[in-house]
Scaffold this motif. Structure first.
Motif, PDB file in Angstrom:
ATOM      1  N   TYR A 280       0.833  -1.205   0.000  1.00 46.27           N
ATOM      2  CA  TYR A 280       0.000   0.000   0.000  1.00 46.27           C
ATOM      3  C   TYR A 280       0.871   1.260   0.000  1.00 46.27           C
ATOM      4  O   TYR A 280       0.595   2.239  -0.692  1.00 46.27           O
ATOM      5  CB  TYR A 280      -0.907  -0.016   1.232  1.00 46.27           C
ATOM      6  N   SER A 281       1.982   1.210   0.744  1.00 45.32           N
ATOM      7  CA  SER A 281       2.869   2.373   0.843  1.00 45.32           C
ATOM      8  C   SER A 281       3.586   2.649  -0.470  1.00 45.32           C
ATOM      9  O   SER A 281       3.690   3.802  -0.893  1.00 45.32           O
ATOM     10  CB  SER A 281       3.886   2.151   1.963  1.00 45.32           C
ATOM     11  N   VAL A 282       4.083   1.604  -1.149  1.00 45.26           N
ATOM     12  CA  VAL A 282       4.818   1.831  -2.385  1.00 45.26           C
ATOM     13  C   VAL A 282       3.892   2.332  -3.489  1.00 45.26           C
ATOM     14  O   VAL A 282       4.285   3.168  -4.318  1.00 45.26           O
ATOM     15  CB  VAL A 282       5.568   0.544  -2.828  1.00 45.26           C
ATOM     16  N   ILE A 283       2.638   1.866  -3.514  1.00 43.33           N
ATOM     17  CA  ILE A 283       1.676   2.373  -4.497  1.00 43.33           C
ATOM     18  C   ILE A 283       1.331   3.823  -4.199  1.00 43.33           C
ATOM     19  O   ILE A 283       1.241   4.675  -5.094  1.00 43.33           O
ATOM     20  CB  ILE A 283       0.404   1.504  -4.502  1.00 43.33           C
ATOM     21  N   THR A 284       1.182   4.148  -2.933  1.00 39.13           N
ATOM     22  CA  THR A 284       0.819   5.514  -2.543  1.00 39.13           C
ATOM     23  C   THR A 284       1.940   6.496  -2.841  1.00 39.13           C
ATOM     24  O   THR A 284       1.711   7.609  -3.322  1.00 39.13           O
ATOM     25  CB  THR A 284       0.471   5.563  -1.043  1.00 39.13           C
ATOM     26  N   VAL A 285       3.199   6.102  -2.574  1.00 37.54           N
ATOM     27  CA  VAL A 285       4.321   7.019  -2.763  1.00 37.54           C
ATOM     28  C   VAL A 285       4.621   7.250  -4.246  1.00 37.54           C
ATOM     29  O   VAL A 285       5.180   8.285  -4.625  1.00 37.54           O
ATOM     30  CB  VAL A 285       5.580   6.496  -2.030  1.00 37.54           C
ATOM     31  N   THR A 286       4.239   6.313  -5.110  1.00 39.62           N
ATOM     32  CA  THR A 286       4.543   6.453  -6.530  1.00 39.62           C
ATOM     33  C   THR A 286       3.363   6.954  -7.364  1.00 39.62           C
ATOM     34  O   THR A 286       3.560   7.562  -8.401  1.00 39.62           O
ATOM     35  CB  THR A 286       5.014   5.108  -7.112  1.00 39.62           C
ATOM     36  N   THR A 287       2.157   6.676  -6.913  1.00 39.36           N
ATOM     37  CA  THR A 287       0.977   7.148  -7.671  1.00 39.36           C
ATOM     38  C   THR A 287      -0.007   7.816  -6.724  1.00 39.36           C
ATOM     39  O   THR A 287       0.130   8.985  -6.404  1.00 39.36           O
ATOM     40  CB  THR A 287       0.306   5.974  -8.418  1.00 39.36           C
ATOM     41  N   SER A 288      -0.988   7.065  -6.281  1.00 35.89           N
ATOM     42  CA  SER A 288      -1.975   7.550  -5.311  1.00 35.89           C
ATOM     43  C   SER A 288      -2.570   6.338  -4.619  1.00 35.89           C
ATOM     44  O   SER A 288      -2.471   5.205  -5.131  1.00 35.89           O
ATOM     45  CB  SER A 288      -3.083   8.341  -6.017  1.00 35.89           C
ATOM     46  N   PRO A 293      -7.742   4.490   2.766  1.00 35.10           N
ATOM     47  CA  PRO A 293      -7.060   3.872   3.902  1.00 35.10           C
ATOM     48  C   PRO A 293      -7.940   3.912   5.145  1.00 35.10           C
ATOM     49  O   PRO A 293      -8.961   4.601   5.184  1.00 35.10           O
ATOM     50  CB  PRO A 293      -5.830   4.772   4.080  1.00 35.10           C
ATOM     51  N   PRO A 294      -7.549   3.174   6.148  1.00 38.14           N
ATOM     52  CA  PRO A 294      -8.287   3.254   7.415  1.00 38.14           C
ATOM     53  C   PRO A 294      -8.300   4.695   7.928  1.00 38.14           C
ATOM     54  O   PRO A 294      -7.434   5.503   7.592  1.00 38.14           O
ATOM     55  CB  PRO A 294      -7.492   2.333   8.339  1.00 38.14           C
ATOM     56  N   SER A 295      -9.289   5.025   8.686  1.00 40.09           N
ATOM     57  CA  SER A 295      -9.453   6.398   9.167  1.00 40.09           C
ATOM     58  C   SER A 295      -8.356   6.755  10.169  1.00 40.09           C
ATOM     59  O   SER A 295      -7.583   5.912  10.605  1.00 40.09           O
ATOM     60  CB  SER A 295     -10.835   6.557   9.821  1.00 40.09           C
ATOM     61  N   VAL A 301      -1.475  10.301   6.806  1.00 42.27           N
ATOM     62  CA  VAL A 301      -0.177   9.839   6.297  1.00 42.27           C
ATOM     63  C   VAL A 301      -0.273   9.499   4.818  1.00 42.27           C
ATOM     64  O   VAL A 301       0.631   9.811   4.032  1.00 42.27           O
ATOM     65  CB  VAL A 301       0.325   8.629   7.108  1.00 42.27           C
ATOM     66  N   ALA A 302      -1.366   8.878   4.386  1.00 39.29           N
ATOM     67  CA  ALA A 302      -1.535   8.525   2.970  1.00 39.29           C
ATOM     68  C   ALA A 302      -1.555   9.779   2.095  1.00 39.29           C
ATOM     69  O   ALA A 302      -0.956   9.811   1.017  1.00 39.29           O
ATOM     70  CB  ALA A 302      -2.813   7.714   2.778  1.00 39.29           C
ATOM     71  N   VAL A 304      -0.207  12.771   2.845  1.00 36.45           N
ATOM     72  CA  VAL A 304       1.125  13.366   2.864  1.00 36.45           C
ATOM     73  C   VAL A 304       2.081  12.546   1.995  1.00 36.45           C
ATOM     74  O   VAL A 304       2.877  13.098   1.224  1.00 36.45           O
ATOM     75  CB  VAL A 304       1.654  13.451   4.313  1.00 36.45           C
ATOM     76  N   GLU A 305       2.000  11.215   2.099  1.00 31.02           N
ATOM     77  CA  GLU A 305       2.891  10.355   1.324  1.00 31.02           C
ATOM     78  C   GLU A 305       2.667  10.530  -0.170  1.00 31.02           C
ATOM     79  O   GLU A 305       3.623  10.580  -0.948  1.00 31.02           O
ATOM     80  CB  GLU A 305       2.679   8.896   1.713  1.00 31.02           C
ATOM     81  N   ALA A 306       1.412  10.641  -0.595  1.00 37.97           N
ATOM     82  CA  ALA A 306       1.116  10.819  -2.014  1.00 37.97           C
ATOM     83  C   ALA A 306       1.673  12.146  -2.523  1.00 37.97           C
ATOM     84  O   ALA A 306       2.269  12.218  -3.603  1.00 37.97           O
ATOM     85  CB  ALA A 306      -0.390  10.751  -2.253  1.00 37.97           C
ATOM     86  N   PHE A 307       1.516  13.202  -1.717  1.00 29.56           N
ATOM     87  CA  PHE A 307       1.996  14.527  -2.132  1.00 29.56           C
ATOM     88  C   PHE A 307       3.528  14.563  -2.163  1.00 29.56           C
ATOM     89  O   PHE A 307       4.128  14.978  -3.166  1.00 29.56           O
ATOM     90  CB  PHE A 307       1.461  15.598  -1.177  1.00 29.56           C
ATOM     91  N   VAL A 308       4.158  14.128  -1.072  1.00 31.23           N
ATOM     92  CA  VAL A 308       5.617  14.170  -0.984  1.00 31.23           C
ATOM     93  C   VAL A 308       6.236  13.212  -1.996  1.00 31.23           C
ATOM     94  O   VAL A 308       7.262  13.513  -2.609  1.00 31.23           O
ATOM     95  CB  VAL A 308       6.079  13.838   0.444  1.00 31.23           C
ATOM     96  N   GLY A 309       5.609  12.061  -2.197  1.00 33.10           N
ATOM     97  CA  GLY A 309       6.121  11.102  -3.164  1.00 33.10           C
ATOM     98  C   GLY A 309       6.121  11.663  -4.574  1.00 33.10           C
ATOM     99  O   GLY A 309       7.084  11.477  -5.339  1.00 33.10           O
ATOM    100  N   THR A 310       5.052  12.379  -4.931  1.00 33.30           N
ATOM    101  CA  THR A 310       4.993  13.006  -6.254  1.00 33.30           C
ATOM    102  C   THR A 310       6.101  14.057  -6.409  1.00 33.30           C
ATOM    103  O   THR A 310       6.771  14.129  -7.439  1.00 33.30           O
ATOM    104  CB  THR A 310       3.619  13.660  -6.478  1.00 33.30           C
TER     105      THR A 310
END
Length: 326
Positions: A280-288, A293-295, A301-302, A304-310
């Motif tokens: 889930y983390s590697v997909i989120t950091v590279t795409t979305s 995710p759970p509340s 974190v999801a 933030v990870e998507a934004f920072v990963g992009t």
């Protein structure tokens, strides 16, 4: 001492017997002279004309050759260690395998000179012109580079060149301000970076670029004031997060940490299995995020990870592009 091997065709006032150590040959016309193997160690050749002279295997250690004309001279295998060559003209000199260690070459013209395999370790090259010079296999370790010109110089992987900061700092002494010192270091690294890049030595060019940016960062901090501290802070951020735009390691490390720390959050607080949290983390950091995710903390974190990963991927693309054009 007379030696019929020596020929001085253009100056009747100089004879073969004058060719000896510590000779006084100031302003002598030794152009086109044949001085193969001559011993002129410690001689005074200030403003002498040695253009086109044959000085193959000659001994000129500690000689005073300031303002001398050595253009087109043959200096191969000669010894000019410790020689004073400030303002000397060595353009187009054939000087392969010459010993110029610790020579004083401030403002000397070495353009188009063949210096392959020569030893210039510890030489002072302040304001020297090395444009179009052949420096393949040349030893320039501990040489002082300050405002040198290396445009069109040929450099190979066998060329030995140290980081210029140490010799420059030693020569500048304690009187030089930090701003002046760092500016000189930055300019020297900038000239080296351009020369390395022109010769396809991209790894060396990137290292010189990093040293150049580091010197500019220290210069900005020493300058102080609002603008100085602002430039210093931005340079620090560039170093930490983007490796000055030429190093992949900082971005790669931050992406790895982002991936692992986010996976830890999904596993611990999101109640995902460890393998599922990593996926889930590697997909989120590279795409979305592939799903909601759970509340709670996991949702934040999801995002933030998507934004920072992009942003990290954009930085990575920029670095991959710029490091090949350095």
């Amino acid at each position: 001492m007379s030696d019929s091997r020596y020929e001085i065709p253009n100056d009747d006032t100089v004879s073969s017997s004058d060719i000896q150590p510590e000779a006084d040959l100031r302003k002598a016309d030794l152009s086109e002279a044949s001085l193969n193997g001559a011993n002129l160690a410690g001689s005074d050749l200030f403003d002498a004309d040695l253009s086109g002279a044959n000085l193959l295997n000659a001994k000129l250690s500690d000689a005073k050759l300031s303002n001398a004309d050595l253009s087109g001279a043959t200096l191969s295998d000669s010894n000019l260690s410790g020689a004073m060559l400030s303002l000397a003209d060595l353009s187009e000199a054939r000087s392969s395998d010459v010993n110029l260690s610790k020579a004083y070459l401030a403002e000397a013209d070495l353009s188009n000179a063949n210096l392959t395999g020569s030893n210039l370790s510890g030489a002072l090259l302040m304001n020297a012109d090395l444009s179009e010079a052949d420096l393949r296999g040349t030893n320039l370790s501990e040489a002082t580079f300050s405002n040198i010109t290396l445009t069109g110089a040929t450099i190979s992987r066998r060329t030995e060149i140290d980081a210029p900061r140490g010799p420059i700092k030693q020569y500048a002494g304690d009187d030089a301000s930090i701003e002046q010192l760092q500016d000189t270091v930055a300019r020297a690294n900038g000239e080296l970076r351009a020369a390395y890049s022109a010769n396809g030595l991209l790894d060396w060019a990137r290292t010189a670029r990093i040293r150049e940016r580091r010197a500019r960062r220290k210069e900005a901090k020493a300058e102080g004031g609002l603008q100085g501290y602002k430039d210093w802070l931005l340079s620090c951020l560039s170093r930490v997060f983007a490796g000055y735009g030429v190093r992949l390691a900082p971005v790669a490390v931050w992406m790895l940490l982002l991936w692992l720390l986010s996976a830890g959050v999904y596993w611990n607080w999101g109640r995902m299995s460890w393998d599922r949290s990593l996926y889930y983390s590697v997909i989120t950091v590279t795409t979305s995020p592939p799903e909601t995710p759970p509340s709670g903390l996991s949702t934040i974190v999801a995002g933030v990870e998507a934004f920072v990963g992009t942003a990290a991927i954009v930085f990575l693309g920029y670095i991959l592009g710029s490091r090949e054009q350095i």
